[in-house]
Design a protein around this motif. Structure first.
Motif, PDB file in Angstrom:
ATOM      1  N   LEU A  21      50.176  37.967 -12.442  1.00 46.15           N
ATOM      2  CA  LEU A  21      50.846  37.840 -11.189  1.00 46.15           C
ATOM      3  C   LEU A  21      52.319  37.728 -11.332  1.00 46.15           C
ATOM      4  O   LEU A  21      52.998  36.765 -12.145  1.00 46.15           O
ATOM      5  N   LEU A  54      39.900  39.364 -11.571  1.00 49.49           N
ATOM      6  CA  LEU A  54      41.129  38.871 -11.003  1.00 49.49           C
ATOM      7  C   LEU A  54      41.120  37.432 -10.596  1.00 49.49           C
ATOM      8  O   LEU A  54      40.148  36.959  -9.829  1.00 49.49           O
ATOM      9  N   GLU A  55      42.011  36.744 -11.435  1.00 49.83           N
ATOM     10  CA  GLU A  55      42.058  35.234 -11.277  1.00 49.83           C
ATOM     11  C   GLU A  55      40.696  34.637 -11.426  1.00 49.83           C
ATOM     12  O   GLU A  55      40.294  33.877 -11.018  1.00 49.83           O
ATOM     13  N   LEU A  70      41.972  43.695  -2.811  1.00 48.96           N
ATOM     14  CA  LEU A  70      42.943  42.789  -3.484  1.00 48.96           C
ATOM     15  C   LEU A  70      43.759  43.686  -4.833  1.00 48.96           C
ATOM     16  O   LEU A  70      44.862  43.035  -5.164  1.00 48.96           O
ATOM     17  N   ASP A 133      48.581  43.974   1.558  1.00 53.32           N
ATOM     18  CA  ASP A 133      49.020  42.557   0.893  1.00 53.32           C
ATOM     19  C   ASP A 133      48.219  42.360  -0.205  1.00 53.32           C
ATOM     20  O   ASP A 133      47.635  41.360  -0.438  1.00 53.32           O
ATOM     21  N   LYS A 135      46.870  41.461  -4.220  1.00 53.01           N
ATOM     22  CA  LYS A 135      47.605  40.901  -5.334  1.00 53.01           C
ATOM     23  C   LYS A 135      47.986  41.748  -6.435  1.00 53.01           C
ATOM     24  O   LYS A 135      49.046  41.498  -7.224  1.00 53.01           O
ATOM     25  N   VAL A 136      47.446  42.859  -6.541  1.00 54.17           N
ATOM     26  CA  VAL A 136      47.555  43.829  -7.636  1.00 54.17           C
ATOM     27  C   VAL A 136      47.886  45.206  -7.091  1.00 54.17           C
ATOM     28  O   VAL A 136      47.280  45.621  -6.078  1.00 54.17           O
ATOM     29  N   GLY A 165      55.505  37.731  -6.546  1.00 48.96           N
ATOM     30  CA  GLY A 165      54.362  37.372  -7.242  1.00 48.96           C
ATOM     31  C   GLY A 165      53.247  38.634  -7.241  1.00 48.96           C
ATOM     32  O   GLY A 165      52.252  38.280  -7.642  1.00 48.96           O
ATOM     33  N   LEU A 166      53.478  39.986  -6.652  1.00 46.26           N
ATOM     34  CA  LEU A 166      52.836  40.965  -6.924  1.00 46.26           C
ATOM     35  C   LEU A 166      52.814  41.358  -8.316  1.00 46.26           C
ATOM     36  O   LEU A 166      53.655  41.602  -9.225  1.00 46.26           O
TER      37      LEU A 166
END
Length: 200
Positions: A21, A54-55, A70, A133, A135-136, A165-166
């Motif tokens: 991220l 992811l995470e 996401l 919005d 994350k990736v 943070g993207l």
């Protein structure tokens, strides 16, 4: 962090890498090497083998639409399904600051889909992706149809989002662009991720 482990599909031999991220990684390689196939496989748009998470959350633990909320994907030719631009956005007011940044007018909301140019459609699709919005964000040649001013605007906006943070995986044929937007690179040849380069 996005983790890709031994991802395979027709046209993609093997791909294993991670994307943090707040990091932009440029994907390079000749036409037909498998760059777009890689993005589509990560986005869960085509059947594939291997693991993507992811995470720490596996992709197969959620539905395709949940995953793509996401892990957003902007194809080289974005899809449109309604008659007018604004019908493709959940919240036009939230998108308006991005319209301003990318040189698009507020009245674009009422444009029929026959009105925007190719470059305008690409910028609108990028705004649509960012408005979700994610994350990736997986970008497939997002500035190929843009003039120099629009390219600079897109690169500046994405740099801000990465700093916030993207995580971005950015396919580009433009070597200079890759150097501008990324500090790490993946190269694909004949469907194989063959090396990973870093620059200071």
């Amino acid at each position: 962090m996005l983790t890709v482990s031994h991802l395979k599909r027709p046209g993609l031999v093997d791909a294993s890498f991670s994307l943090s991220l707040g990091e932009c990684v440029a994907v390079r390689g000749p036409s037909g090497a498998g760059k777009s196939l890689l993005l589509r496989a990560i986005a869960d748009l085509d059947p594939s083998d291997g693991e993507v998470s992811l995470e720490g959350c596996p992709r197969n633990s959620m539905s395709g639409p949940q995953w793509r909320q996401l892990v957003g994907y902007l194809p080289a030719e974005p899809g449109w399904w309604a008659d007018r631009v604004g019908q493709h956005f959940r919240d036009w007011a939230a998108a308006k600051p991005l319209l301003d940044r990318l040189g698009l007018p507020d009245e674009a909301r009422d444009w029929p889909l026959t009105r925007p140019s190719t470059g305008e459609r690409i910028r609108l699709a990028l705004i649509r992706a960012l408005a979700n919005d994610p994350k990736v964000l997986l970008l497939d040649e997002p500035t190929a149809a843009l003039d120099a001013v629009a390219v600079a605007a897109v690169e500046a906006l994405m740099a801000e989002r990465v700093a916030a943070g993207l995580a971005v995986l950015w396919v580009t044929h433009d070597a200079a662009q890759g150097e501008r937007v990324a500090r790490r690179f993946l190269r694909i040849e004949a469907g194989q991720v063959v090396n990973e380069e870093c620059r200071a």
